[in-house]
Motif scaffolding. Structure first.
Motif, PDB file in Angstrom:
ATOM      1  N   GLU A  42     -18.113 -40.520  24.036  1.00 18.57           N
ATOM      2  CA  GLU A  42     -17.514 -41.534  23.170  1.00 18.57           C
ATOM      3  C   GLU A  42     -18.582 -42.316  22.417  1.00 18.57           C
ATOM      4  N   ARG A  43     -19.675 -42.655  23.105  1.00 11.73           N
ATOM      5  CA  ARG A  43     -20.763 -43.375  22.435  1.00 11.73           C
ATOM      6  C   ARG A  43     -21.394 -42.531  21.333  1.00 11.73           C
ATOM      7  N   ARG A  44     -21.563 -41.253  21.608  1.00 13.27           N
ATOM      8  CA  ARG A  44     -22.161 -40.381  20.595  1.00 13.27           C
ATOM      9  C   ARG A  44     -21.260 -40.239  19.374  1.00 13.27           C
ATOM     10  N   VAL A  45     -19.967 -40.106  19.612  1.00  9.32           N
ATOM     11  CA  VAL A  45     -19.027 -39.990  18.493  1.00  9.32           C
ATOM     12  C   VAL A  45     -19.015 -41.274  17.683  1.00  9.32           C
ATOM     13  N   SER A  46     -18.953 -42.413  18.364  1.00  8.14           N
ATOM     14  CA  SER A  46     -18.923 -43.704  17.664  1.00  8.14           C
ATOM     15  C   SER A  46     -20.215 -43.938  16.897  1.00  8.14           C
ATOM     16  N   HIS A  47     -21.346 -43.589  17.517  1.00  6.95           N
ATOM     17  CA  HIS A  47     -22.640 -43.773  16.856  1.00  6.95           C
ATOM     18  C   HIS A  47     -22.754 -42.884  15.633  1.00  6.95           C
TER      19      HIS A  47
ATOM     20  N   MET B 287     -10.221 -33.842  -2.199  1.00  5.66           N
ATOM     21  CA  MET B 287     -10.655 -33.098  -1.013  1.00  5.66           C
ATOM     22  C   MET B 287      -9.551 -32.160  -0.553  1.00  5.66           C
ATOM     23  N   PRO B 288      -9.884 -30.916  -0.194  1.00  6.63           N
ATOM     24  CA  PRO B 288      -8.871 -30.032   0.413  1.00  6.63           C
ATOM     25  C   PRO B 288      -8.363 -30.627   1.726  1.00  6.63           C
ATOM     26  N   ALA B 289      -7.184 -30.217   2.134  1.00  3.60           N
ATOM     27  CA  ALA B 289      -6.551 -30.811   3.315  1.00  3.60           C
ATOM     28  C   ALA B 289      -7.406 -30.653   4.568  1.00  3.60           C
ATOM     29  N   LEU B 290      -7.975 -29.443   4.781  1.00  2.00           N
ATOM     30  CA  LEU B 290      -8.788 -29.223   5.977  1.00  2.00           C
ATOM     31  C   LEU B 290     -10.061 -30.047   5.956  1.00  2.00           C
ATOM     32  N   THR B 291     -10.683 -30.154   4.792  1.00  2.00           N
ATOM     33  CA  THR B 291     -11.895 -30.972   4.665  1.00  2.00           C
ATOM     34  C   THR B 291     -11.570 -32.434   4.893  1.00  2.00           C
ATOM     35  N   ARG B 292     -10.448 -32.870   4.358  1.00  6.46           N
ATOM     36  CA  ARG B 292     -10.006 -34.260   4.553  1.00  6.46           C
ATOM     37  C   ARG B 292      -9.790 -34.551   6.037  1.00  6.46           C
ATOM     38  N   LEU B 293      -9.169 -33.593   6.721  1.00  2.00           N
ATOM     39  CA  LEU B 293      -8.916 -33.783   8.141  1.00  2.00           C
ATOM     40  C   LEU B 293     -10.214 -33.782   8.936  1.00  2.00           C
ATOM     41  N   ARG B 294     -11.109 -32.857   8.627  1.00  2.00           N
ATOM     42  CA  ARG B 294     -12.330 -32.691   9.419  1.00  2.00           C
ATOM     43  C   ARG B 294     -13.341 -33.801   9.182  1.00  2.00           C
ATOM     44  N   ARG B 295     -13.471 -34.260   7.945  1.00  2.00           N
ATOM     45  CA  ARG B 295     -14.545 -35.209   7.625  1.00  2.00           C
ATOM     46  C   ARG B 295     -14.099 -36.660   7.571  1.00  2.00           C
ATOM     47  N   ILE B 296     -12.827 -36.897   7.346  1.00  2.00           N
ATOM     48  CA  ILE B 296     -12.372 -38.276   7.170  1.00  2.00           C
ATOM     49  C   ILE B 296     -11.455 -38.728   8.304  1.00  2.00           C
ATOM     50  N   ILE B 297     -10.424 -37.942   8.588  1.00  2.00           N
ATOM     51  CA  ILE B 297      -9.376 -38.401   9.501  1.00  2.00           C
ATOM     52  C   ILE B 297      -9.783 -38.249  10.972  1.00  2.00           C
ATOM     53  N   LEU B 298     -10.174 -37.031  11.359  1.00  2.00           N
ATOM     54  CA  LEU B 298     -10.460 -36.777  12.779  1.00  2.00           C
ATOM     55  C   LEU B 298     -11.597 -37.623  13.348  1.00  2.00           C
ATOM     56  N   PRO B 299     -12.728 -37.818  12.623  1.00  2.00           N
ATOM     57  CA  PRO B 299     -13.781 -38.660  13.204  1.00  2.00           C
ATOM     58  C   PRO B 299     -13.302 -40.062  13.557  1.00  2.00           C
ATOM     59  N   GLN B 300     -12.459 -40.652  12.697  1.00  2.00           N
ATOM     60  CA  GLN B 300     -11.955 -41.996  12.986  1.00  2.00           C
ATOM     61  C   GLN B 300     -10.892 -41.970  14.081  1.00  2.00           C
ATOM     62  N   ALA B 301     -10.048 -40.937  14.050  1.00  2.00           N
ATOM     63  CA  ALA B 301      -8.997 -40.848  15.062  1.00  2.00           C
ATOM     64  C   ALA B 301      -9.579 -40.609  16.446  1.00  2.00           C
ATOM     65  N   MET B 302     -10.659 -39.836  16.546  1.00  2.00           N
ATOM     66  CA  MET B 302     -11.254 -39.549  17.840  1.00  2.00           C
ATOM     67  C   MET B 302     -11.764 -40.801  18.527  1.00  2.00           C
ATOM     68  N   ILE B 303     -12.302 -41.733  17.751  1.00  2.00           N
ATOM     69  CA  ILE B 303     -12.799 -42.979  18.345  1.00  2.00           C
ATOM     70  C   ILE B 303     -11.668 -43.727  19.034  1.00  2.00           C
ATOM     71  N   ASN B 304     -10.497 -43.719  18.439  1.00  2.00           N
ATOM     72  CA  ASN B 304      -9.345 -44.392  19.046  1.00  2.00           C
ATOM     73  C   ASN B 304      -8.716 -43.570  20.163  1.00  2.00           C
ATOM     74  N   ALA B 305      -8.859 -42.237  20.092  1.00  2.00           N
ATOM     75  CA  ALA B 305      -8.188 -41.373  21.067  1.00  2.00           C
ATOM     76  C   ALA B 305      -8.975 -41.189  22.355  1.00  2.00           C
ATOM     77  N   LEU B 306     -10.296 -41.291  22.301  1.00  2.00           N
ATOM     78  CA  LEU B 306     -11.114 -40.944  23.462  1.00  2.00           C
ATOM     79  C   LEU B 306     -10.872 -41.828  24.691  1.00  2.00           C
ATOM     80  N   PRO B 307     -10.791 -43.170  24.561  1.00  2.00           N
ATOM     81  CA  PRO B 307     -10.566 -43.967  25.784  1.00  2.00           C
ATOM     82  C   PRO B 307      -9.276 -43.614  26.520  1.00  2.00           C
ATOM     83  N   PRO B 308      -8.107 -43.566  25.831  1.00  2.00           N
ATOM     84  CA  PRO B 308      -6.906 -43.150  26.564  1.00  2.00           C
ATOM     85  C   PRO B 308      -6.953 -41.692  27.002  1.00  2.00           C
ATOM     86  N   ALA B 309      -7.646 -40.840  26.252  1.00  2.00           N
ATOM     87  CA  ALA B 309      -7.771 -39.438  26.656  1.00  2.00           C
ATOM     88  C   ALA B 309      -8.581 -39.312  27.938  1.00  2.00           C
TER      89      ALA B 309
END
Length: 221
Positions: free
Chosen positions: A206-211, A122-144
């Motif tokens: 947050e619920r929509r992102v997690s779902h 996967m290209p770096a941007l695709t890896r970030l957009r499809r794999i890393i950020l969706p999972q990171a957002m779930i952890n980041a949203l409550p403290p954010a």
């Protein structure tokens, strides 16, 4: 109350505008600082670390005063309106905290996810957009969400640089009417309602992102 409420609502509108624009700037600065701190280039990491440590390690009120009173002085001579100072001060201050939240969320993504994405070429941007950020957002949203509420409450300090926000209007009305209990109780209620509305919107997001992530992960299986 019928006479006080319209005046307080004028200040509330200013508070909401400052909070919204300050949050946008904070999100941008958090992303930029996180990218700098995770950069493979040492100068960028140094700049990112300096920004975060300076704005986390100093008082928001002093930062606002510095932007408002010091920047217009020679040799800097950069003059800004109180509204601009409020947005820049809040955005830079809370962006530093947001950077640490985002960096921690990115670090929380299991290393196997990175390795699997690399194995799939996967290209770096695709890896970030499809794999890393969706999972990171779930952890980041409550403290954010908590940080955004802190930013909303932090807008009360901008009244000290002559901006007519909710706190400024409350003090004006108190000095004019001496209805201290009524005015500041109503001010507390308005801040509370704004914070609850913000928390409700963020919980829904947050619920929509997690779902959505759960569906994507289930489809992958």
């Amino acid at each position: 109350m019928s006479e006080l409420l319209p005046l307080l609502l004028r200040g509330t509108l200013v508070t909401v505008q400052i909070a919204a624009l300050g949050t946008l700037l904070a999100v941008v600065m958090a992303c930029v600082a996180t990218a700098a701190k995770l950069s493979p280039f040492a100068p960028l990491r140094w700049i990112g670390n300096v920004y975060v440590e300076v704005f986390r390690g100093t008082s928001l009120l002093v930062q606002l005063f510095w932007f408002f009173f010091v920047l217009p002085l020679p040799p800097i001579s950069i003059s800004m309106t109180p509204f601009q100072v409020a947005i820049i001060g809040l955005g830079l201050h809370y962006g530093a905290y947001g950077s640490e939240i985002l960096r921690g969320a990115l670090r929380s993504v299991p290393g196997g996810q990175y390795e699997a994405a690399l194995a799939l070429n996967m290209p770096a941007l695709t890896r970030l957009r499809r794999i890393i950020l969706p999972q990171a957002m779930i952890n980041a949203l409550p403290p954010a969400t908590n940080l955004m509420i802190e930013l909303l409450k932090g807008t009360s300090l901008v009244s000290l640089i002559t901006l007519s926000d909710l706190s400024f209007r409350a003090r004006q009305l108190d000095q004019a009417t001496f209805e201290t209990a009524e005015i500041f109780t109503l001010t507390l209620v308005i801040y509370f309602v704004l914070a609850q509305l913000l928390a409700t919107v963020m919980r829904h997001f947050e619920r929509r992102v997690s779902h959505g992530y759960g569906i994507a992960r289930g489809g992958a299986k």
